[in-house]
Design a protein around this motif. Structure first.
Motif, short mmCIF file in Angstrom:
data_model
loop_
_atom_site.label_atom_id
_atom_site.label_comp_id
_atom_site.label_asym_id
_atom_site.label_seq_id
_atom_site.Cartn_x
_atom_site.Cartn_y
_atom_site.Cartn_z
N LYS A 24 -7.62 -3.59 0.91
CA LYS A 24 -7.19 -2.21 0.42
C LYS A 24 -5.62 -2.41 0.56
O LYS A 24 -4.79 -2.08 -0.69
N THR A 25 -4.98 -2.98 1.49
CA THR A 25 -3.68 -3.04 1.62
C THR A 25 -3.02 -4.13 0.82
O THR A 25 -1.97 -4.01 0.23
N ARG B 49 -2.51 -2.68 -2.55
CA ARG B 49 -1.30 -1.60 -2.66
C ARG B 49 -0.05 -2.50 -2.73
O ARG B 49 1.27 -1.87 -2.99
#
Length: 454
Positions: free
Chosen positions: A250-251, A254
């Protein structure tokens, strides 16, 4: 102004000064002890015996993984003309591209396992699997495509996956300021392997059999990987809160500059490996004597030795982005130039220069990923995600070029212009993508650390 003498100082004051000095000495000793402890279990040391022995082990791993894969052009030639002559060049190239894919595809899981401390386990298992698969390849029968595919594409590729990414990621545990150069030294093993493996395979195939050539390859690989397992030493690092693969990914998504750079690398992967697969076949098709054409890959990988060292040396001073963008631009231009190569002299010049520029890209990518992964806490996961993403594009790149090389309705003749132009455009688009990633990186203020170059 009066000057105070020692005898004028009250005894209580002398005691306070003495206690303060003792506390200061103890504090300095504690700082030194903590610094030594950090050198043992914390940040990179940028040198030392363990660091350079690890680089030596990484060199051997690169020799046996990427160096061996870079020799697939020999297999492509032998399979196309003899061993698997019942298959088209595109079908045969699927073996090499799937081997590359298997080497890269499990990267997310391999990288997460590295962060979890399973370096030793992966290196040992990968060594056993690669050596076993090479010996299985030596037992494959002529014309049996599925046997070759299972042993070479699946078995060897998966073994290399457990070796390749951990051997690159461990370098960041030992080097920071000189990371690009250290990676460059390690990945020259791939270039040296790309020189030695084609000579070994071609000579043994001519003087003995392809099966015996593969057996010799397995023996050499086994010995070198055993040494690499002994030499490489992971450093104990503090545990990092990452939340596992799901949270880590997820990081990653981003991080816009990181994702753009991965997209650019995927485009490059579509075209940059064309000469590593087809240059020997191209040379023979251009009526260059086979005994000279056999050295095409050797010359290509000889050029990449310089390409993996010199740009990485300057990348520590000028920044990895500032080196990789011009290298990719020149690589795209050289892919077009190959259309003018019709002699052995031209082949030598092209192979040397292409090896230099393409080799620099391959060795600079880990430095770019390392820079984009600063403060992420999951260097292995990010390195793995990058290589997993690239692996899918490497899977389809050379088969597409093979299909363009041997289109229907040509009566079996090879048509080189479409696949070469396709490769050049792919690499050029990748260079532009890296430029965009760099601009986003700068605008995001992530190059603001003192001494950090991009």
């Amino acid at each position: 102004m009066s000057v105070s003498h020692a005898e004028d100082i009250p005894p209580s004051r002398i005691k306070d000064i003495s206690e303060f000095n003792n506390l200061r000495v103890h504090h300095l000793r504690d700082l030194e002890s903590n610094r030594e402890k950090n050198n043992e279990t914390g940040g990179p040391t940028d040198g030392g015996r363990d660091a350079w022995l690890t680089i030596a082990g990484c060199f051997m791993v690169q020799f046996c993984t990427v160096g061996y894969s870079n020799a697939f052009g020999v297999y492509q030639d032998i399979y196309t003309r003899d061993f698997l002559s019942n298959k088209s060049p595109s079908e045969i190239s699927w073996i090499g591209s799937f081997q590359y894919f298997m080497q890269y595809a499990p990267g997310v899981f391999v990288g997460h396992a590295f962060d979890a401390g399973y370096f030793r386990h992966m290196i040992a298992l990968g060594s056993l699997l690669q050596v076993f698969s090479i010996f299985m390849l030596s037992l494959a029968r002529k014309g049996q495509y599925y046997q070759v595919f299972l042993a070479q594409a699946v078995g060897i590729g998966l073994g290399q996956a457990l070796l390749f990414i951990p051997s690159l990621t461990i370098i960041s545990q030992h080097f920071k300021k000189r990371r690009s150069f250290a990676i460059g030294v390690a990945v020259t093993g791939a270039s040296v392997g790309g020189i030695i493996w084609p000579i070994l395979l071609n000579q043994l195939d001519q003087k003995a059999t392809l099966a015996n050539a593969n057996r010799a390859t397995g023996a050499v690989t086994g010995a070198l990987l055993l040494c690499a397992n002994i030499l490489m030493k992971p450093r104990p690092v503090a545990s990092r809160a990452g939340g596992g693969v799901h949270v880590g990914i997820k990081t990653v998504f981003r991080d816009a500059p990181f994702m753009v750079s991965i997209g650019a690398a995927c485009l490059v992967a579509l075209g940059i490996f064309f000469p590593y697969f087809y240059l020997q076949l191209y040379a023979i098709d251009q009526a260059i004597a086979p005994h000279l054409a056999f050295y095409a890959l050797t010359i290509l990988n000889a050029g990449s030795i310089v390409g993996r060292l010199v740009p990485n040396f300057f990348a520590d001073r000028l920044g990895p982005y500032n080196m990789i963008i011009p290298c990719l631009s020149v690589t795209a231009a050289l892919l077009v130039v190959v259309l003018a190569v019709h002699s052995f002299a031209g082949l030598v010049v092209f192979a040397l220069f292409y090896g230099l520029t393409s080799g620099s890209y391959i060795s600079l990518i880990p430095s770019i990923i390392g820079q984009l992964s600063i403060k992420s806490g999951q260097p292995g996961l990010r390195m793995g995600f990058a290589f997993t993403s690239v692996g899918f594009w490497m899977l389809i790149g050379t088969p597409i070029e093979g299909a363009l090389l041997h289109p229907s309705g040509t009566g079996g003749s090879l048509v080189w212009s479409p696949c070469i132009i396709f490769s050049a455009i792919s690499v050029a688009c990748g260079a532009f993508g890296m430029l965009v990633s760099r601009m986003m990186f700068v605008r995001g203020g992530r190059n603001g650390e003192k001494g950090q170059l991009i």
